[in-house]
Structures are given as C-alpha cells and as structure tokens.
Enzyme design. Structure first.
Site, mmCIF file in Angstrom:
data_model
loop_
_atom_site.group_PDB
_atom_site.id
_atom_site.type_symbol
_atom_site.label_atom_id
_atom_site.label_comp_id
_atom_site.label_asym_id
_atom_site.label_seq_id
_atom_site.Cartn_x
_atom_site.Cartn_y
_atom_site.Cartn_z
ATOM 1 C CG ASP A 195 41.532 45.651 46.363
ATOM 2 O OD1 ASP A 195 40.851 46.620 45.967
ATOM 3 O OD2 ASP A 195 41.302 44.483 46.005
ATOM 4 N N GLY A 221 45.485 51.528 47.943
ATOM 5 C CA GLY A 221 45.776 52.535 46.931
ATOM 6 C C GLY A 221 45.033 52.247 45.639
ATOM 7 C CG HIS A 241 37.898 40.718 33.632
ATOM 8 N ND1 HIS A 241 37.346 39.499 33.974
ATOM 9 C CD2 HIS A 241 37.833 41.468 34.760
ATOM 10 C CE1 HIS A 241 36.958 39.523 35.236
ATOM 11 N NE2 HIS A 241 37.246 40.706 35.724
#
Length: 336
Positions: A195, A221, A241
């Site tokens: 993350d 990252g 999404h």
C-alpha cells in the site's frame, strides 16, 4: 396501484438513520448481557423519554430488537454483528456509512447535472477511501472495514485452494487485516501487504495489536509506478473499482509481471451483473462515481476480459459473501 413501495423507498434513509443512531448510542451492546425494559434500556443508552419508546419500537419493527412482555433483547442479527468487542462487530462500518454517505449522496442531483465528483469536503479536496490526509480519520475509515475484511478473508480462504501456493500479496491491503486472516487459516503462506507508504505506521500498529508482527510484512509504494512484489498470488480487493477501464487494464498488465508462473490473480469487488439488473451493485457503482473522477463498479464480463487481455488464463468467477464477485486468472507455466 398501491404507492406503498414508492413511499417506502422515499423514506428508506429513515430506517438507516435509526440503525446508525442505535450503533452510536450502543443500544445493542447494552443488551448483550440480557433483556431490559424500556426505562432500563433508555437509561443505559442515554435516550430522552420523549423519543425512546418510538425509537426502540422502530428498532423492533426493523427486526433489530425483539420486544416481549415489555422487555427488549437483541435479534440474532444484531447480537451477531452489532455488539462491541466481538470479532464479528460491524458497527464500525455502520459508523463509516453514517459519516461518509449522506454528504455525498445529498449532492447526487448536482453530480448528475455536472458529472463532477462530490467530495465530502469540497473546500479541502475531500477524500476517497483511505486516502484521507488525517491519520486518525484514516484509522476510523479502516476500522470501519475491518469486520468486513475479516469475513472476506475467511471466505477467500475457503474459496481458493491455497495448498499449491506459498506466497501472496494483498494489493492495496491497507493495514493488513485481510492478510492476517489468510495467514491464520493457511499458516504456510508468506504474506505481504502492499500500500502507499503513509499507510505503514497504521499497518505496524494494527498488526502488532493482532499479534501478527513478522507474519505479514508491509511494502510501501504506488502500484502504477513502483515495482509490485512478486508472489504466487496477488489479491486485488476493492481496487479496480477506483479506476476506469484503461487504468484497470494497465494495472493488470503490471500484476501479470509480478505473479510467478503457475500463480494466480484474485479480484473481488461488488461487480455489476452482466445484465446490469442488480440494484445494490448499481448503487455501489453510482457511489464510486459520486466520490471519484474515474471510479465505478464494472461488469463481471469486463473484468474477465481484462484478465485475459493481460495474459492470464481465465479461471471464471464465483460469488463471495452474497454481495461480491470473485474473478480468478492464472498465469501459465511453472508448477504450483
């Protein structure tokens, strides 16, 4: 023709607000030890007597409380998911919706006219998902999703045969809750949560609280520009999404390079059915379009086409939790 369905739809938010207030006032936790009469429950939850009776009976009418002989107890649904301190507690998610939905959906008409995303705080740029600038608000957002990710992790642990895999990366895995569930169910797995770097301290705090330090590692990252750690399986949950079709295809090409030969990609979202007839899925898509410039749910067929275009062998799709769809792709070669 009876207008009842139209009237009920018009006031549907009233029932949601009753639930959200009950969670904020901890009504269901107050009943965890056993039934209470109206006065006892009103005292425990801090309810004013002028509204208490209608409020509690409305909760009973909604199926969240059971009233017998003037005493109230939790319904099985409330007892399972709305009592604080239990692993299955979903009250954080209820609080999250209360905090985030009404400000944006109140500007739906404006969005429909302009096409512009409606942030929670337009003067400050707003936030989408866990991109909030305030770490404490990020924690509240992620806490609201923990019970959901617990359930998703448990179902994903059973929906996939993990015996032939040795490692996985949860892309956009936030503070590692889903990864922790997977390694609990399959201890042979080497787990990585990938993350944005600013999520690292929140990840460390949460994983330490879970007692999983060393079992799940964090790599920071940007998965569009930085290297994605290689693994047998890469999980993309509630990721695609947030992007349009071109960005999704681009990301899946990068994921293909990170999945080891013989490995798989697992994608889950509240994907739209191919006939575009499921109202809940379409409302979820509309919400993503309300709060982001590029986001929106996508059809199952579209996701499978993106997976195949990236080079994966199409592994089909299946339902998860009754509200989501899992799409699987396999990278040819190697041995599991």
């Amino acid at each position: 023709m009876d207008p009842g369905p139209l009237i009920r739809l018009t006031i549907a938010d009233c029932g949601a607000k009753v639930l959200q207030s009950a969670v904020q006032l901890d009504v269901f936790t107050a009943l965890a030890a056993g039934p209470k009469d109206a006065a006892e429950l009103a005292g425990a939850a801090g309810l004013h007597p002028r509204l208490a009776a209608d409020f509690l009976d409305a909760l009973a009418g909604l199926g969240l409380l059971i009233r017998e002989d003037g005493r109230y107890r939790n319904s099985p649904l409330s007892d399972a998911y709305l009592v604080q301190g239990r692993d299955t507690y979903l009250g954080g998610f209820v609080d999250l919706t209360n905090e985030t939905l009404y400000g944006t959906w109140g500007r739906l008409t404006e969005a429909l006219r302009t096409g512009e995303p409606q942030h929670l705080d337009p003067d400050k740029g707003g936030f989408v998902g866990d991109r909030h600038a305030d770490p404490e608000k990020m924690k509240r957002f992620l806490k609201g999703l923990d019970a959901f990710s617990d359930r998703m992790g448990a179902e994903l642990a059973e929906a996939v045969d993990w015996s032939g895999y040795r490692s996985f990366v949860d892309l956009g895995g936030a503070r590692g809750n889903l990864a922790a569930v997977l390694v609990d169910r399959h201890p042979h797995l080497d787990a990585t949560c990938y993350d944005l770097p600013r999520t690292g301290p929140i990840f460390d705090e949460h994983i330490s609280r879970l007692g999983r330090t060393g079992r799940v590692r964090f790599v920071g990252g940007d998965f569009f520009t930085d290297p994605i750690p290689q693994a047998d399986v890469i999980v993309l949950g509630h990721i695609l999404h947030g992007f349009d079709a071109d960005q999704s295809r681009r990301l899946l090409r990068r994921v293909y390079q990170a999945v080891r030969p013989g490995g798989s990609v697992l994608i889950y979202d509240r994907m739209i059915d191919d006939a575009r007839s499921n109202a809940d899925r379409l409302l979820s898509s509309l919400h993503m379009r309300l709060v982001s410039r590029d986001g929106g749910e996508y059809r199952v067929a579209d996701c499978r086409a993106w997976v195949a275009a990236a080079g994966f062998t199409d592994g089909g799709d299946r339902p998860l939790l009754g509200t989501h769809t899992l799409v699987i792709g396999s990278r040819p070669g190697g041995a599991q």
